[in-house]
Structure formats: C-alpha cells, structure tokens
Motif scaffolding. Structure first.
Motif, PDB file in Angstrom:
ATOM      1  N   SER A 160      40.033 -75.252 -46.724  1.00 52.59           N
ATOM      2  CA  SER A 160      41.133 -74.382 -46.191  1.00 52.59           C
ATOM      3  C   SER A 160      41.072 -73.880 -44.970  1.00 52.59           C
ATOM      4  O   SER A 160      42.089 -74.124 -44.014  1.00 52.59           O
ATOM      5  N   LEU A 161      40.070 -73.461 -44.315  1.00 52.68           N
ATOM      6  CA  LEU A 161      39.929 -73.039 -43.151  1.00 52.68           C
ATOM      7  C   LEU A 161      39.883 -74.294 -42.118  1.00 52.68           C
ATOM      8  O   LEU A 161      40.601 -74.035 -41.011  1.00 52.68           O
ATOM      9  N   THR A 162      39.369 -75.234 -42.338  1.00 52.75           N
ATOM     10  CA  THR A 162      39.660 -76.499 -41.561  1.00 52.75           C
ATOM     11  C   THR A 162      40.997 -76.941 -41.398  1.00 52.75           C
ATOM     12  O   THR A 162      41.441 -77.261 -40.364  1.00 52.75           O
ATOM     13  N   LEU A 163      41.763 -76.863 -42.486  1.00 55.28           N
ATOM     14  CA  LEU A 163      43.002 -77.179 -42.494  1.00 55.28           C
ATOM     15  C   LEU A 163      44.039 -76.289 -41.721  1.00 55.28           C
ATOM     16  O   LEU A 163      45.051 -76.574 -41.108  1.00 55.28           O
ATOM     17  N   VAL A 164      43.637 -74.730 -41.777  1.00 52.00           N
ATOM     18  CA  VAL A 164      44.527 -73.772 -41.206  1.00 52.00           C
ATOM     19  C   VAL A 164      44.407 -74.163 -39.761  1.00 52.00           C
ATOM     20  O   VAL A 164      45.510 -74.054 -38.829  1.00 52.00           O
ATOM     21  N   VAL A 165      43.138 -74.295 -39.067  1.00 56.49           N
ATOM     22  CA  VAL A 165      43.002 -74.499 -37.537  1.00 56.49           C
ATOM     23  C   VAL A 165      43.613 -75.503 -37.085  1.00 56.49           C
ATOM     24  O   VAL A 165      44.352 -75.696 -36.386  1.00 56.49           O
ATOM     25  N   SER A 166      43.487 -76.663 -38.150  1.00 54.06           N
ATOM     26  CA  SER A 166      44.164 -77.976 -37.739  1.00 54.06           C
ATOM     27  C   SER A 166      45.679 -77.928 -37.793  1.00 54.06           C
ATOM     28  O   SER A 166      46.259 -78.233 -36.709  1.00 54.06           O
TER      29      SER A 166
ATOM     30  N   MET B 237      40.661 -84.758 -30.132  1.00 52.84           N
ATOM     31  CA  MET B 237      39.324 -84.085 -30.381  1.00 52.84           C
ATOM     32  C   MET B 237      39.445 -83.291 -31.461  1.00 52.84           C
ATOM     33  O   MET B 237      38.512 -83.546 -32.531  1.00 52.84           O
ATOM     34  N   LEU B 238      40.375 -82.512 -31.743  1.00 51.15           N
ATOM     35  CA  LEU B 238      40.353 -81.602 -32.832  1.00 51.15           C
ATOM     36  C   LEU B 238      40.655 -82.259 -34.114  1.00 51.15           C
ATOM     37  O   LEU B 238      40.173 -81.994 -35.330  1.00 51.15           O
ATOM     38  N   ASP B 239      41.469 -83.247 -34.137  1.00 54.70           N
ATOM     39  CA  ASP B 239      41.848 -84.300 -35.370  1.00 54.70           C
ATOM     40  C   ASP B 239      40.677 -85.025 -35.665  1.00 54.70           C
ATOM     41  O   ASP B 239      40.505 -85.161 -36.917  1.00 54.70           O
ATOM     42  N   ARG B 240      39.869 -85.510 -34.719  1.00 57.20           N
ATOM     43  CA  ARG B 240      38.657 -86.218 -35.061  1.00 57.20           C
ATOM     44  C   ARG B 240      37.567 -85.181 -35.634  1.00 57.20           C
ATOM     45  O   ARG B 240      37.093 -85.456 -36.633  1.00 57.20           O
ATOM     46  N   LEU B 241      37.604 -84.015 -35.301  1.00 58.99           N
ATOM     47  CA  LEU B 241      36.474 -83.183 -35.732  1.00 58.99           C
ATOM     48  C   LEU B 241      37.231 -82.879 -37.142  1.00 58.99           C
ATOM     49  O   LEU B 241      36.085 -82.666 -37.866  1.00 58.99           O
ATOM     50  N   THR B 242      38.100 -82.552 -37.165  1.00 59.30           N
ATOM     51  CA  THR B 242      38.498 -82.133 -38.699  1.00 59.30           C
ATOM     52  C   THR B 242      38.508 -83.157 -39.601  1.00 59.30           C
ATOM     53  O   THR B 242      38.179 -82.962 -40.623  1.00 59.30           O
ATOM     54  N   GLY B 243      38.771 -84.405 -39.176  1.00 58.07           N
ATOM     55  CA  GLY B 243      38.530 -85.545 -40.255  1.00 58.07           C
ATOM     56  C   GLY B 243      37.272 -85.608 -40.482  1.00 58.07           C
ATOM     57  O   GLY B 243      36.980 -85.926 -41.439  1.00 58.07           O
ATOM     58  N   VAL B 244      36.118 -85.526 -39.553  1.00 60.42           N
ATOM     59  CA  VAL B 244      34.959 -85.599 -39.760  1.00 60.42           C
ATOM     60  C   VAL B 244      34.374 -84.563 -40.950  1.00 60.42           C
ATOM     61  O   VAL B 244      33.760 -84.770 -41.746  1.00 60.42           O
ATOM     62  N   ILE B 245      34.807 -83.458 -40.325  1.00 62.38           N
ATOM     63  CA  ILE B 245      34.450 -82.154 -41.484  1.00 62.38           C
ATOM     64  C   ILE B 245      34.976 -82.360 -42.881  1.00 62.38           C
ATOM     65  O   ILE B 245      34.155 -82.348 -43.717  1.00 62.38           O
ATOM     66  N   LEU B 246      36.189 -82.899 -42.953  1.00 64.90           N
ATOM     67  CA  LEU B 246      36.739 -83.367 -44.315  1.00 64.90           C
ATOM     68  C   LEU B 246      36.113 -84.127 -44.959  1.00 64.90           C
ATOM     69  O   LEU B 246      35.837 -84.280 -46.288  1.00 64.90           O
TER      70      LEU B 246
ATOM     71  N   LEU C 225      42.035 -87.357 -47.006  1.00 70.13           N
ATOM     72  CA  LEU C 225      42.636 -86.412 -46.049  1.00 70.13           C
ATOM     73  C   LEU C 225      42.017 -86.687 -44.764  1.00 70.13           C
ATOM     74  O   LEU C 225      42.403 -86.479 -43.724  1.00 70.13           O
ATOM     75  N   GLY C 226      40.525 -86.501 -44.616  1.00 66.54           N
ATOM     76  CA  GLY C 226      39.692 -86.704 -43.434  1.00 66.54           C
ATOM     77  C   GLY C 226      40.165 -88.041 -42.727  1.00 66.54           C
ATOM     78  O   GLY C 226      40.258 -88.065 -41.504  1.00 66.54           O
TER      79      GLY C 226
END
Length: 211
Positions: A23-29, A192-201, A86-87
């Motif tokens: 949820s937090l990852t999706l919010v920031v992204s 960079m944020l999309d890549r980081l979000t993808g890796v986290i998910l 999703l990631g």
C-alpha cells in the motif's frame, strides 16, 4: 464493544500498519506519477480491503483459509502472483517511459475505478490478496471481541478504527509525496522510482510466496 478493546486493537495493529508494504509503495508511486488524487484512490482501495477482510472473518467465510493449508496456500500464491505481476508491470512502465521520453504527451482517457491499472483497484487487490491482512482479522481481532456475543458489528468497528489508522498513515505519505511531486515527476527520477517500486513489489510477492 468497550473503547479499551478498540484502543488495544489499534496498539496491536499500529506496528503492522507502519511496516512498509504494498500500500505504501503504491501510494508513493501513484502520487509521483499522477498527483495526490491517485494516492487517495490507493488509500480508499486499501480501506475497502480492510472491510472485506473484517466482513469475511465475521461471517466465517475466511476461516477456511486459516484452517485449510491448501486454501491458504492458494490465496497466498494468488496474492504473491499479483504483487509480482504488478511489480513487473511497473518495471515495464519504466522501460516504456524511457522510449517515450521527449514525445509530445497525449490526453489519456478517464480511468474508471474498476480498470486494472486504476489506483483504487490496485490498492484494493493489494490488500484483499494479502494473507497477512486476512490473518489480522482471523487471529488478532477475535482476541478483542466479547465471547458469546454477535461479532459482525464489533468486527466492523475494529475495521473502522484500523481504516482510520491506515488512512492517517498513508495520507501523511500522500502529502509528503505530493510536496515532492515536481522532483518525482522528472523523467529520470520517475524511471528510477518505477524501477524501485517494481523491485519492491516483486520482492514483496516473492517473500509472500516463500513465507
């Protein structure tokens, strides 16, 4: 239900709520890509998911997931698969954004809440398909209920308190992300944020499947 029970439940779920997750990852992204409004959609989807878990636990439909290892295994893999998918979609979006850099932006069609890429649906599925969220209402919440009494209304009250706590936490991140939106929306930072979000998910999905 006594107020002390609700307070005790909030103290119990506070560390879980504050733990960084989907949820937090999706919010920031989503705030970085489309503004604070998309962050609020993610929050609304997450809160809806909490009520879904509370209702299922109260009527006993979700008990099968807890008592049957096969059912829990299926739900866990479905949730993990969704997070990984999703990631990967976020990673693909980052690469696509790189190829589309410099092109003239086009006006996109209005995204309805039930579309797969809508932040509300992503927030909802990210919570509903999360076995940890289900476990909160199958194992933790019943400890704060009064034995021998109806559970639906008290469970909904606990979910409401949980939803308020989650909303405050995620709203704070929505405001912070919105304040930094100008920086986050630059092409290089967005990729960079999309890549980081993808890796986290993907990491969250793999961890969910392996746990």
């Amino acid at each position: 239900m006594r107020g002390v029970a609700v307070l005790g439940f909030l103290l119990a779920v506070a560390p879980i709520t504050a733990t960084p997750g989907a949820s937090l990852t999706l919010v920031v992204s989503r705030v970085a890509s489309g503004g604070r409004r998309q962050g609020w959609w993610v929050i609304l989807g997450t809160v809806t998911g909490l009520y879904v878990h509370a209702t299922l636990a109260a009527v006993g439909l979700a008990a099968l997931v807890l008592r049957s290892s096969q059912a829990f295994w299926v739900v866990k893999l479905v949730g993990a698969g969704y997070l990984v998918g999703l990631g990967l979609w976020m990673l693909w979006s980052a690469s696509r954004r790189r190829t589309e850099a410099g092109r003239r932006p086009t006006v996109s069609a209005r995204r309805l809440p039930w579309r797969v890429d809508h932040p509300y649906l992503q927030g909802l599925l990210g919570n509903v398909l999360n076995p940890k969220a289900a476990a909160v209402y199958l194992t933790l919440a019943p400890q704060f209920l009064e034995p021998g009494r109806p559970v639906l209304v008290p469970m909904v009250l606990l979910a409401t308190a949980h939803a308020a706590l989650a909303t405050c936490w995620l709203a704070g991140w929505t405001v912070v992300s919105g304040a930094a939106a100008r920086l986050l929306r630059t092409a290089s930072v967005r990729r960079m944020l999309d890549r980081l979000t993808g890796v986290i998910l993907v990491g969250l999905g793999v961890r969910a499947a392996a746990t």
